[in-house]
Design a protein around this motif. Structure first.
Motif, PDB file in Angstrom:
ATOM      1  N   GLY A 140     -20.967   1.147  43.303  1.00 13.92           N
ATOM      2  CA  GLY A 140     -19.613   0.726  42.352  1.00 13.92           C
ATOM      3  C   GLY A 140     -20.566  -0.252  41.403  1.00 13.92           C
ATOM      4  O   GLY A 140     -20.071  -1.064  40.726  1.00 13.92           O
ATOM      5  N   THR A 141     -21.866  -0.110  41.476  1.00 11.11           N
ATOM      6  CA  THR A 141     -22.825  -0.692  40.264  1.00 11.11           C
ATOM      7  C   THR A 141     -23.475   0.337  39.429  1.00 11.11           C
ATOM      8  O   THR A 141     -23.736   1.419  40.194  1.00 11.11           O
ATOM      9  N   ARG A 142     -24.017   0.043  38.358  1.00 12.00           N
ATOM     10  CA  ARG A 142     -24.810   0.998  37.547  1.00 12.00           C
ATOM     11  C   ARG A 142     -26.054   1.052  38.161  1.00 12.00           C
ATOM     12  O   ARG A 142     -26.618   2.042  37.945  1.00 12.00           O
ATOM     13  N   LEU A 143     -26.628   0.101  38.879  1.00 10.48           N
ATOM     14  CA  LEU A 143     -27.970   0.295  39.678  1.00 10.48           C
ATOM     15  C   LEU A 143     -27.755   1.248  40.713  1.00 10.48           C
ATOM     16  O   LEU A 143     -28.905   1.837  40.844  1.00 10.48           O
ATOM     17  N   GLY A 144     -26.590   1.745  41.201  1.00 10.20           N
ATOM     18  CA  GLY A 144     -26.649   3.018  42.158  1.00 10.20           C
ATOM     19  C   GLY A 144     -26.946   4.127  41.608  1.00 10.20           C
ATOM     20  O   GLY A 144     -27.318   4.965  42.077  1.00 10.20           O
ATOM     21  N   ALA A 145     -26.924   4.267  40.143  1.00 14.48           N
ATOM     22  CA  ALA A 145     -27.144   5.440  39.400  1.00 14.48           C
ATOM     23  C   ALA A 145     -28.657   5.328  39.021  1.00 14.48           C
ATOM     24  O   ALA A 145     -29.593   6.382  38.894  1.00 14.48           O
ATOM     25  N   VAL A 146     -28.983   4.092  38.508  1.00 15.28           N
ATOM     26  CA  VAL A 146     -30.284   3.905  38.014  1.00 15.28           C
ATOM     27  C   VAL A 146     -31.485   3.948  39.180  1.00 15.28           C
ATOM     28  O   VAL A 146     -32.581   4.589  38.761  1.00 15.28           O
ATOM     29  N   VAL A 147     -31.211   3.608  40.238  1.00 15.32           N
ATOM     30  CA  VAL A 147     -32.307   3.587  41.505  1.00 15.32           C
ATOM     31  C   VAL A 147     -32.720   5.012  41.447  1.00 15.32           C
ATOM     32  O   VAL A 147     -33.997   5.304  41.676  1.00 15.32           O
ATOM     33  N   PRO A 148     -31.782   5.955  41.916  1.00 12.44           N
ATOM     34  CA  PRO A 148     -32.263   7.446  42.335  1.00 12.44           C
ATOM     35  C   PRO A 148     -32.708   8.236  41.080  1.00 12.44           C
ATOM     36  O   PRO A 148     -33.589   8.886  41.070  1.00 12.44           O
TER      37      PRO A 148
END
Length: 120
Positions: A56-64
């Motif tokens: 539910g956060t942009r960090l969920g796409a940025v980390v991988p």
């Protein structure tokens, strides 16, 4: 939203999946050209967008995406023996640029509220 320790574990899992998708995509994209290239890019998009939706956060796409980029860069360097995973050609370049572009798009996609809610 998930609890903080659960979310941290989810980010770690997404990072590990980013490394696995980079490795699998590097092997598949040139081995089964052009179907392998499509499969590798679809795996990237699925991981990045899935991470965005799962956390539910942009960090969920940025980390991988960050782990994917680091792994792809490491895999594209040649070794002293002359071995390398990415050859010079259209397929590897499309995979590198397409994966990076899909990471950028998934990390910046607007977060819209779910439709169908009653506005009161």
């Amino acid at each position: 939203m998930t609890a903080r320790p659960t979310r941290v574990l989810l980010y770690v899992a997404l990072g590990i999946l980013g490394a696995l998708v980079a490795l699998a995509g590097g092997l598949v994209q040139d081995g089964w050209f052009p179907g392998g290239l499509v499969l590798a890019l679809a795996g990237c998009v699925a991981l990045f967008y899935g991470g965005l939706k799962a956390t539910g956060t942009r960090l969920g796409a940025v980390v991988p995406a960050t782990v994917w980029v680091i792994c792809v860069i490491l895999l594209s360097t040649s070794r002293p023996e002359g071995d390398f995973l990415f050859a010079a050609g259209a397929g590897p370049y499309i995979y590198l640029l397409g994966g990076a572009l899909s990471a950028l798009v998934c990390a910046t996609v607007p977060q819209l509220p779910p439709s169908g809610r009653n506005r009161a």
